[in-house]
Design a protein around this motif. Structure first.
Motif, PDB file in Angstrom:
ATOM      1  N   UNK A  18       0.811  -1.115  -0.071  1.00  0.00           N
ATOM      2  CA  UNK A  18       0.128  -0.105   0.101  1.00  0.00           C
ATOM      3  C   UNK A  18       1.005   1.271   0.017  1.00  0.00           C
ATOM      4  N   UNK A  19       0.627   2.159  -0.899  1.00  0.00           N
ATOM      5  CA  UNK A  19       1.376   3.267  -1.160  1.00  0.00           C
ATOM      6  C   UNK A  19       0.692   4.448  -0.774  1.00  0.00           C
ATOM      7  N   UNK A  20       1.157   5.510  -0.259  1.00  0.00           N
ATOM      8  CA  UNK A  20       0.500   6.815   0.116  1.00  0.00           C
ATOM      9  C   UNK A  20       0.427   7.660  -1.291  1.00  0.00           C
ATOM     10  N   UNK A  21      -0.250   8.891  -0.786  1.00  0.00           N
ATOM     11  CA  UNK A  21      -0.145   9.982  -1.841  1.00  0.00           C
ATOM     12  C   UNK A  21       0.990  10.378  -2.563  1.00  0.00           C
ATOM     13  N   UNK A  22       2.251  10.226  -1.658  1.00  0.00           N
ATOM     14  CA  UNK A  22       3.692  10.619  -2.065  1.00  0.00           C
ATOM     15  C   UNK A  22       4.327   9.493  -2.666  1.00  0.00           C
ATOM     16  N   UNK A  23       3.586   8.133  -2.878  1.00  0.00           N
ATOM     17  CA  UNK A  23       4.208   7.104  -3.472  1.00  0.00           C
ATOM     18  C   UNK A  23       4.834   6.206  -2.904  1.00  0.00           C
ATOM     19  N   UNK A 101      -2.781   3.777  -2.929  1.00  0.00           N
ATOM     20  CA  UNK A 101      -2.676   2.733  -3.877  1.00  0.00           C
ATOM     21  C   UNK A 101      -2.434   1.433  -3.291  1.00  0.00           C
ATOM     22  N   UNK A 102      -3.517   0.478  -3.641  1.00  0.00           N
ATOM     23  CA  UNK A 102      -3.015  -0.893  -3.326  1.00  0.00           C
ATOM     24  C   UNK A 102      -2.633  -1.516  -4.442  1.00  0.00           C
ATOM     25  N   UNK A 103      -1.553  -2.296  -4.450  1.00  0.00           N
ATOM     26  CA  UNK A 103      -0.909  -3.278  -5.448  1.00  0.00           C
ATOM     27  C   UNK A 103      -0.666  -4.749  -4.834  1.00  0.00           C
ATOM     28  N   UNK A 104      -1.300  -5.772  -5.753  1.00  0.00           N
ATOM     29  CA  UNK A 104      -1.016  -7.200  -5.627  1.00  0.00           C
ATOM     30  C   UNK A 104       0.028  -7.518  -6.632  1.00  0.00           C
ATOM     31  N   UNK A 105       0.982  -8.339  -6.283  1.00  0.00           N
ATOM     32  CA  UNK A 105       1.919  -8.585  -7.210  1.00  0.00           C
ATOM     33  C   UNK A 105       2.370 -10.030  -7.067  1.00  0.00           C
ATOM     34  N   UNK A 106       2.562 -10.633  -8.076  1.00  0.00           N
ATOM     35  CA  UNK A 106       3.040 -12.043  -8.233  1.00  0.00           C
ATOM     36  C   UNK A 106       3.963 -12.139  -9.250  1.00  0.00           C
ATOM     37  N   UNK A 107       5.070 -12.728  -8.780  1.00  0.00           N
ATOM     38  CA  UNK A 107       6.168 -13.232  -9.584  1.00  0.00           C
ATOM     39  C   UNK A 107       5.776 -14.192 -10.825  1.00  0.00           C
ATOM     40  N   UNK A 108       6.003 -13.836 -12.020  1.00  0.00           N
ATOM     41  CA  UNK A 108       5.576 -14.717 -13.054  1.00  0.00           C
ATOM     42  C   UNK A 108       7.082 -15.615 -13.572  1.00  0.00           C
ATOM     43  N   UNK A 109       6.562 -16.892 -13.592  1.00  0.00           N
ATOM     44  CA  UNK A 109       7.459 -17.884 -13.859  1.00  0.00           C
ATOM     45  C   UNK A 109       7.870 -17.614 -15.644  1.00  0.00           C
ATOM     46  N   UNK A 110       8.925 -17.242 -15.710  1.00  0.00           N
ATOM     47  CA  UNK A 110       9.352 -17.074 -17.173  1.00  0.00           C
ATOM     48  C   UNK A 110       9.467 -18.222 -17.922  1.00  0.00           C
ATOM     49  N   UNK A 111      10.028 -19.348 -17.300  1.00  0.00           N
ATOM     50  CA  UNK A 111      10.023 -20.547 -17.984  1.00  0.00           C
ATOM     51  C   UNK A 111       8.669 -21.066 -18.574  1.00  0.00           C
ATOM     52  N   UNK A 112       7.711 -20.937 -17.693  1.00  0.00           N
ATOM     53  CA  UNK A 112       6.420 -21.238 -18.032  1.00  0.00           C
ATOM     54  C   UNK A 112       5.907 -20.288 -19.203  1.00  0.00           C
ATOM     55  N   UNK A 113       6.215 -18.806 -18.994  1.00  0.00           N
ATOM     56  CA  UNK A 113       5.927 -18.009 -20.161  1.00  0.00           C
ATOM     57  C   UNK A 113       6.268 -18.209 -21.280  1.00  0.00           C
ATOM     58  N   UNK A 114       7.697 -18.548 -21.428  1.00  0.00           N
ATOM     59  CA  UNK A 114       8.462 -18.899 -22.511  1.00  0.00           C
ATOM     60  C   UNK A 114       7.530 -20.135 -23.227  1.00  0.00           C
TER      61      UNK A 114
END
Length: 486
Positions: A18-23, A101-114
């Motif tokens: 969660x980030x404030x107005x000043x980022x 600002x609420x951010x939900x972050x998930x690391x992507x598996x680049x091998x699976x993407x490839x």
């Protein structure tokens, strides 16, 4: 935040910040600390930009506008850990009612993407291959249905006694057209034996000139510019002449009001020679050029064009170890460039004619193997009308059994492609028992078998479809007899 939601926040498997107005980050869960490599104390107070790969693209203003408008924004971004390492992250963002600002972050598996990308690419190629195959099948069906229409109609007219010679001529012409189309298809699918040998490229070009002038006609003169040095290449003479004929025909069709064609050679590199045919005709649009090498793609009205020409040219070049480049603009003419590898081998010399040997006896007894009943009956009829005694077999094994029962045969005539024991295996088996036995092979496509057959040079080959005189001529040569006729 209530205790209930706080527990969900902390236990969530995805990183949440969660980030404030000043980022600057004002809150985060344990998953976020593990993902970025910070302690909670370190992560709180960092700016949003501190977690973004500095080499990544800037935030899209349109996405920012959507975020400010209260919409959820999804983006895949390159993110940065505390140690400077980067990873690809899936980020879903939304503004909370208080402006944070609420951010939900998930690391992507680049091998699976490839792997997913590769699967998508393979699926696209498969679709394009199926579309090409559908065009090929549709073109073949269209052309052969036309030929069958001619044959059926003319045969019925002949049965009724209506101008029988004209009907028979029309049937023979339709068969010849079908044979030409089959030959093109077999060349396209690489199932036709081509007998590649070393040749002087310039000699091949000069020897092809009379044929090219007939194709082009008087309104499209041809000029030669043969400047390649040491132009020895390894190729099939008939296939090379076919390619030149295809390109000349294309140039002629692209020059309805006449024009000029230049056939040139030059050094492409130390290892290859370039052959080009250039016309000043209508040229091609980018859309036509993009599909020009696809089988059965044509801009010509049928029956003038079948759309196999440039596919055959491309196949010839690749089998020779080279490639093709097409240069064309609408209204600016067309140039087709073939790159062929050089060879150090000396050009092949024509073998002197072999003297005919005495025939074992007039006519002769023929062992004939063919798995197609209609072809076997027709061929056997031709042989008997020419004076041969014919023993028919419906397979290679059947022919071998008949030979073992009675070896008094003057010649083996066999189809090449048959289920079980094929014609080449049958021929080799009989040659081991009787090395001097004359043999004639018959088939519509033979490249795969004959390339590894290692049969004696005296073995004759007749391609389907054949005329009676072609078949009897091969038998005459194999037996050392004078030419036979019906």
């Amino acid at each position: 935040m209530s205790d209930e939601y706080r527990s969900l926040f902390e236990l969530a498997p995805d990183a949440i910040t969660v980030a404030g107005l000043d980022r600057r980050h004002v809150d985060c869960n344990e998953a976020a600390c593990l993902l970025f490599g910070y302690s909670r104390e370190e992560l709180l107070g960092t700016r949003v930009d501190d977690l973004v790969d500095p080499d990544a693209l800037p935030v899209d203003p349109v996405r920012l506008e959507r975020l400010i408008g209260g919409n959820a924004v999804y983006k895949v971004r390159s993110l940065r850990r505390k140690d400077g390492g980067t990873f690809l992250g899936e980020v879903s963002s939304r503004l909370l009612p208080d402006g944070r600002a609420l951010a939900i972050i998930r690391e992507l598996d680049t091998d699976r993407l490839r792997a997913a990308h590769d699967e998508a690419l393979e699926a696209r190629v498969s679709v394009e291959r199926l579309e090409s195959l559908a065009r090929l099948a549709g073109g073949v069906a269209h052309d052969f249905n036309n030929l069958f229409t001619v044959v059926a109609a003319q045969a019925e007219l002949a049965q009724g006694g209506v101008d029988v010679p004209a009907s028979l001529d029309a049937i023979l012409e339709a068969v010849a057209r079908g044979a030409e189309l089959t030959a093109q298809l077999l060349t396209f699918t690489r199932q036709r034996a081509e007998g590649a040998e070393a040749h002087d490229l310039h000699a091949l070009v000069r020897e092809s000139l009379p044929m090219l002038r007939r194709v082009l006609g008087e309104t499209v003169p041809i000029e030669l510019d043969l400047s390649a040095s040491a132009p020895h290449v390894r190729a099939s003479r008939p296939a090379f002449e076919q390619v030149l004929g295809i390109l000349a025909k294309n140039a002629k069709d692209a020059s309805p009001r006449g024009g000029r064609v230049t056939l040139a050679t030059r050094d492409a590199s130390d290892e290859s020679v370039l052959v080009s045919i250039c016309d000043d005709g209508l040229g091609m649009s980018p859309e036509v050029r993009a599909h020009a090498f696809e089988p059965f793609f044509t801009t010509k009205p049928r029956p003038l064009g079948r759309g196999l020409g440039l596919s055959i040219v491309l196949g010839f070049a690749r089998r020779a170890g080279g490639n093709v480049r097409l240069l064309s603009e609408a209204g600016e003419g067309t140039t087709v460039e073939l790159t062929l590898p050089r060879t150090d081998a000396a050009p092949a010399k024509s073998a002197p004619p072999r003297p005919a040997r005495e025939a074992p006896r007039a006519g002769g007894r023929v062992l004939f193997a063919e798995d197609d009943d209609a072809v076997r009956r027709t061929t056997a009829r031709i042989l008997r009308m020419a004076g041969f005694e014919v023993v028919e077999a419906n397979s290679g094994q059947d022919a071998l059994d008949r030979y073992l029962e009675d070896e008094a045969f003057d010649l083996l005539l066999t189809d090449v492609v048959m289920p079980g024991m094929d014609g080449v295996e049958l021929a080799k088996t009989l040659l081991r028992r009787r090395p001097e036995l004359p043999i004639v092979l018959v088939s519509g496509y033979t490249a795969d078998l004959l390339d590894r057959a290692s049969l004696p040079a005296r073995v004759r080959l007749v391609g389907k479809p054949f005329r009676p005189d072609e078949l009897l001529g091969a038998l005459s040569q194999a037996l050392g007899q004078a030419a036979l006729t019906l």
